[in-house]
Write a protein that holds these residues in place. Sequence first.
Motif, PDB file in Angstrom:
ATOM      1  N   THR A  78       0.830  -1.206   0.000  1.00 48.13           N
ATOM      2  CA  THR A  78       0.000   0.000   0.000  1.00 48.13           C
ATOM      3  C   THR A  78       0.861   1.251   0.000  1.00 48.13           C
ATOM      4  O   THR A  78       0.579   2.229  -0.712  1.00 48.13           O
ATOM      5  N   ASN A  82       0.895   4.181  -2.880  1.00 50.89           N
ATOM      6  CA  ASN A  82       0.627   5.576  -2.558  1.00 50.89           C
ATOM      7  C   ASN A  82       1.800   6.496  -2.874  1.00 50.89           C
ATOM      8  O   ASN A  82       1.628   7.716  -2.972  1.00 50.89           O
ATOM      9  N   SER A  83       2.985   5.931  -3.055  1.00 50.24           N
ATOM     10  CA  SER A  83       4.142   6.742  -3.420  1.00 50.24           C
ATOM     11  C   SER A  83       4.273   6.908  -4.931  1.00 50.24           C
ATOM     12  O   SER A  83       5.143   7.640  -5.405  1.00 50.24           O
ATOM     13  N   ARG A  88      -1.596   7.851  -7.911  1.00 48.88           N
ATOM     14  CA  ARG A  88      -2.345   8.941  -7.281  1.00 48.88           C
ATOM     15  C   ARG A  88      -3.135   9.742  -8.318  1.00 48.88           C
ATOM     16  O   ARG A  88      -4.243  10.189  -8.054  1.00 48.88           O
ATOM     17  N   ARG A  91      -6.120   6.976  -9.915  1.00 48.78           N
ATOM     18  CA  ARG A  91      -7.046   6.164  -9.140  1.00 48.78           C
ATOM     19  C   ARG A  91      -8.492   6.637  -9.272  1.00 48.78           C
ATOM     20  O   ARG A  91      -9.391   5.855  -9.594  1.00 48.78           O
TER      21      ARG A  91
END
Length: 267
Positions: A78, A82-83, A88, A91
């Motif tokens: 996760t 997210n990095s 990002r 999504r």
Amino acid sequence: MAVENGGGTQAVERAMSLLACFSEAKGALRVSELCAMTGLGQSTVSRMMSTLDRMRFVRQDSRTGLYHVGPAAISLGTLALNSSPVFRASRQVAQNLAHRSGLGANVAELDEFTLRYLCNFEGPRAPKSFSMAGRSAPLHATALGKALLSAMSAEQVSEYFQAPLPQLTPRTITDCQVMAAELEQVRARGYASEVEELAFGRACIAAPIRDNLGAVVAAISMSGPLSALDPRAPHEDLALLIIEAADEISVALGHSPALRDDVFISL
């Protein structure tokens, strides 16, 4: 395949090779299966898996003895997602696309000569009971892969086809010249399509995602059963949807339409 002998770093390599087995499997694994997949001995595997279990990277079912991925590995995955700037930026766009089209929406990026899914969302016409995030797929048998291949130079595409490629269905393209002609169509129309080249009864259309330099760094697709998506039939509306979604993500990554769009992927 891991190596049995060695010192310090070998232990890390063995542990990572055991964890990597779960990315190739569809479920829990036995010690014997882990031995076969890594080439490590049973005592080594048992000892390493006990350590990974204690650290919560895997969990062992007390009833069956099978191992599956643990919460610590899920947390790391996760954090990795997210990095990712592409994740990002894409999504919410992918989620909206699935809702709007009723099909599956998938985002993947290039990982050497394969693609790796960053996220997927299900529409009512293309349900799934599992997540594709972290899974890999071949470039030559997917619309996502064709979208990524379309940004490569002829030399890079030729290099990819030098290795033996799996013929997943009778429709899978394994000939470099045939794929070269297919990629010309992809570049001309702005999206790629695939019909039963990865799996029977399934189809997909995809468009490339570009970064602030204009290089293709990922792709987004819509997929589903042939009853819901048949790219051989007129589908201008779906093609427009996927291109618009790819453009929206590209702009979020800093891409400007004024930039040249012929920047090749660098491997």
